[in-house]
Design a protein around this motif. Structure first.
Motif, mmCIF file in Angstrom:
data_model
loop_
_atom_site.group_PDB
_atom_site.id
_atom_site.type_symbol
_atom_site.label_atom_id
_atom_site.label_comp_id
_atom_site.label_asym_id
_atom_site.label_seq_id
_atom_site.Cartn_x
_atom_site.Cartn_y
_atom_site.Cartn_z
ATOM 1 N N TYR A 149 0.872 -1.168 0.000
ATOM 2 C CA TYR A 149 0.000 0.000 0.000
ATOM 3 C C TYR A 149 0.915 1.226 0.000
ATOM 4 O O TYR A 149 1.734 1.391 0.909
ATOM 5 N N LEU A 197 -5.678 -9.225 2.952
ATOM 6 C CA LEU A 197 -7.022 -9.662 3.318
ATOM 7 C C LEU A 197 -7.884 -10.102 2.138
ATOM 8 O O LEU A 197 -8.558 -11.133 2.201
ATOM 9 N N SER A 198 -7.871 -9.329 1.068
ATOM 10 C CA SER A 198 -8.821 -9.634 -0.008
ATOM 11 C C SER A 198 -8.155 -10.377 -1.167
ATOM 12 O O SER A 198 -6.932 -10.465 -1.258
ATOM 13 N N GLN A 203 -12.473 -13.565 1.421
ATOM 14 C CA GLN A 203 -12.954 -12.216 1.104
ATOM 15 C C GLN A 203 -12.490 -11.857 -0.310
ATOM 16 O O GLN A 203 -11.446 -11.223 -0.488
ATOM 17 N N ALA A 206 -12.301 -6.341 -2.122
ATOM 18 C CA ALA A 206 -11.813 -5.422 -1.087
ATOM 19 C C ALA A 206 -12.969 -4.623 -0.496
ATOM 20 O O ALA A 206 -13.792 -4.074 -1.220
ATOM 21 N N ALA A 207 -13.012 -4.578 0.836
ATOM 22 C CA ALA A 207 -14.010 -3.737 1.503
ATOM 23 C C ALA A 207 -13.391 -2.403 1.882
ATOM 24 O O ALA A 207 -14.091 -1.428 2.151
ATOM 25 N N ASP A 208 -12.060 -2.371 1.906
ATOM 26 C CA ASP A 208 -11.305 -1.184 2.296
ATOM 27 C C ASP A 208 -10.166 -1.038 1.284
ATOM 28 O O ASP A 208 -9.672 -2.047 0.784
ATOM 29 N N HIS A 210 -7.166 -0.635 1.610
ATOM 30 C CA HIS A 210 -5.926 -1.316 2.035
ATOM 31 C C HIS A 210 -6.031 -2.842 1.874
ATOM 32 O O HIS A 210 -5.026 -3.544 1.880
ATOM 33 N N ASP A 211 -7.239 -3.360 1.713
ATOM 34 C CA ASP A 211 -7.437 -4.825 1.730
ATOM 35 C C ASP A 211 -6.638 -5.614 0.689
ATOM 36 O O ASP A 211 -6.197 -6.730 0.991
ATOM 37 N N ARG A 215 -0.688 -6.060 5.021
ATOM 38 C CA ARG A 215 -0.698 -5.429 6.344
ATOM 39 C C ARG A 215 0.271 -6.224 7.207
ATOM 40 O O ARG A 215 0.287 -7.456 7.156
#
Lengths: 342, 89
Positions: A149, A197-198, A203, A206-208, A210-211, A215
């Motif tokens: 990111y 995450l995504s 998932q 992406a819900a965000d 950054h996903d 991270r």
């Protein structure tokens, strides 16, 4: 009858572009001093838009094949250890094999993050000693910039892009370059230490913002990395009836310079025997150990006969170690870097 | 039940100054001293310090609790809580 897989050749490819600490400090809240004291990194390698992981892997593979016995003509298996495949599906290894002109080869990726190359060594050794492969091209390749990111000051300074490849073939346990026991471990409860995450089945979308990117909990990762690499190294040394005094070179996953210092201190390996090779490229994840080995070979730091202790810790959490006697390899400047096929 | 004091942690930390690459000469260490902003530790030698404390006192600090530590008093409270958990007496 052969009873081990042995290292036949090694090569690497690093993209030319570098992002320096000062350049980074212009776009995120950080400074050259902050980055250097915490990571030892001054610049990180950055692949171009037209250089996905398969391109880096192919270039490294071509270099290793060019130095291999018979130009690696008998390579029938290509393994790519990567966290950053070109696509979610298919694997990157078949693309690399094809681009190298290797036809009808067994190909697959290994996803074990920064431990990927050691997991690949264990796999390659198993394939060779079981007779399933005649010769294996094992590549560690990453384009980590694709999962960073851009505004994340915790990960942007650390990761770089690059690839390195090794050719392994049948040999004997007593030979220099033989792969012995590779200790591998993991603790899935620590999956959140470093994760994207995504994009997976849990998932897909992406819900965000950054996903889709990495991270990382830097503090906790540092602590677990030092503890697990130290413990794993002690296990493989004990298995081989060796002590820290026998180690000529400690090549730990080049996560950051402070981790390398700390692991060496815990193992009681003198600091000068702990290879630090990230200052100008950053942490290249699954590529970091073979890149460090390849550059040490090119620089004459490794000449053959040295006892080399390899160790890694990465997302998963996963970790691993092995110890081997470095072989005398064909000097890179005496051979062509062109591969057999292109 | 032995309680770990701020003074004990401060003394231990002074003994580790070279090991942790810290310059603590003339620096007063109190319970309110922030490890990062007053004693100039960075996040990594803070981790090293906490790992050395875990070994010294035979405790295990969880990843979640690692993030909560700011001052020397926080360290003392954390260690005392781990050594003497509520209900263990």
């Amino acid at each position: 009858m052969t009873d081990a897989a042995v290292i036949d050749a090694i090569g690497h490819h690093l993209p030319e572009a570098r992002e320096t600490n000062d350049e980074l400090a212009r776009r995120i809240d950080t400074s050259d001093e902050w980055i250097r004291t915490r990571t030892g990194i001054r610049a990180r390698s950055r692949a171009g838009d037209d250089e996905p992981t398969s391109v880096l892997a192919t270039r490294a593979g071509r270099e290793a094949l060019g130095r291999a016995t018979n130009g690696g003509a008998d390579v029938d298996t290509v393994i790519v250890a990567t966290t950053t495949p070109d696509m979610k599906c298919p694997a990157t290894a078949p693309v690399v094999a094809s681009d190298l002109g290797l036809e009808n080869t067994a190909t697959f990726d290994i996803n074990s993050a920064c431990t990927g190359f050691l997991a690949g060594l264990a796999t390659a050794a198993g394939l060779i000693t079981s007779g399933n492969s005649r010769a294996v091209l094992l590549v560690g390749a990453e384009k980590y910039s694709s999962i960073i990111y851009p505004q994340d000051r915790g990960t942007s300074p650390i990761f770089g892009d690059g690839a390195a490849a090794m050719v392994l073939r049948p040999g004997y346990r007593q030979q220099a370059g033989a792969i012995g026991r590779v200790h591998l471990g993991s603790d899935g409860r620590l999956w959140a230490l470093a994760h994207v995450l995504s994009g997976g089945s849990a998932q897909p979308l992406a819900a965000d913002p950054h996903d889709p990117f990495l991270r990382m909990d830097g503090r906790a990762t540092y602590r677990h990395a030092v503890a697990r690499m130290t413990d794993s190294c002690q296990r493989v040394l004990k298995d081989e009836s060796l002590t820290a005094e026998d180690v000529d070179l400690l090549v730990a996953h080049q996560a950051n310079a402070r981790i390398l210092t700390e692991v060496a201190r815990e193992l009681e390996v003198p600091a000068e025997k702990a290879l630090v090779d990230l200052t100008d490229i950053g942490n290249t994840a699954a590529a970091s150990i073979p890149v460090a080995l390849s550059r040490a070979q090119e620089a004459g730091v490794l000449r053959g006969g040295e006892t080399v202790l390899l160790t890694a810790f990465g997302a998963g959490a996963s970790w691993g170690s092995t110890v081997l006697r470095w072989p005398e390899l064909t000097s890179p400047n005496l051979t062509t870097t062109e591969g057999p096929n292109r | 039940m032995n309680t770990i004091s701020v003074a004990e942690i401060a003394e231990y930390l002074r003994g580790l100054a070279e090991r942790l690459d810290l310059d603590l000469d003339g620096v007063e260490i109190t319970g309110e001293s922030s490890l990062e902003s007053d004693l100039e530790m960075d996040s990594l030698n803070l981790m090293d310090f906490l790992v050395l404390l875990e070994r010294k006192y035979g405790v295990k600090i969880s990843d979640e609790r690692l993030r909560e530590v700011d001052t020397v008093a926080d360290v003392a409270e954390l260690l005392n809580g781990l050594k003497n958990p509520v209900g263990s007496r």
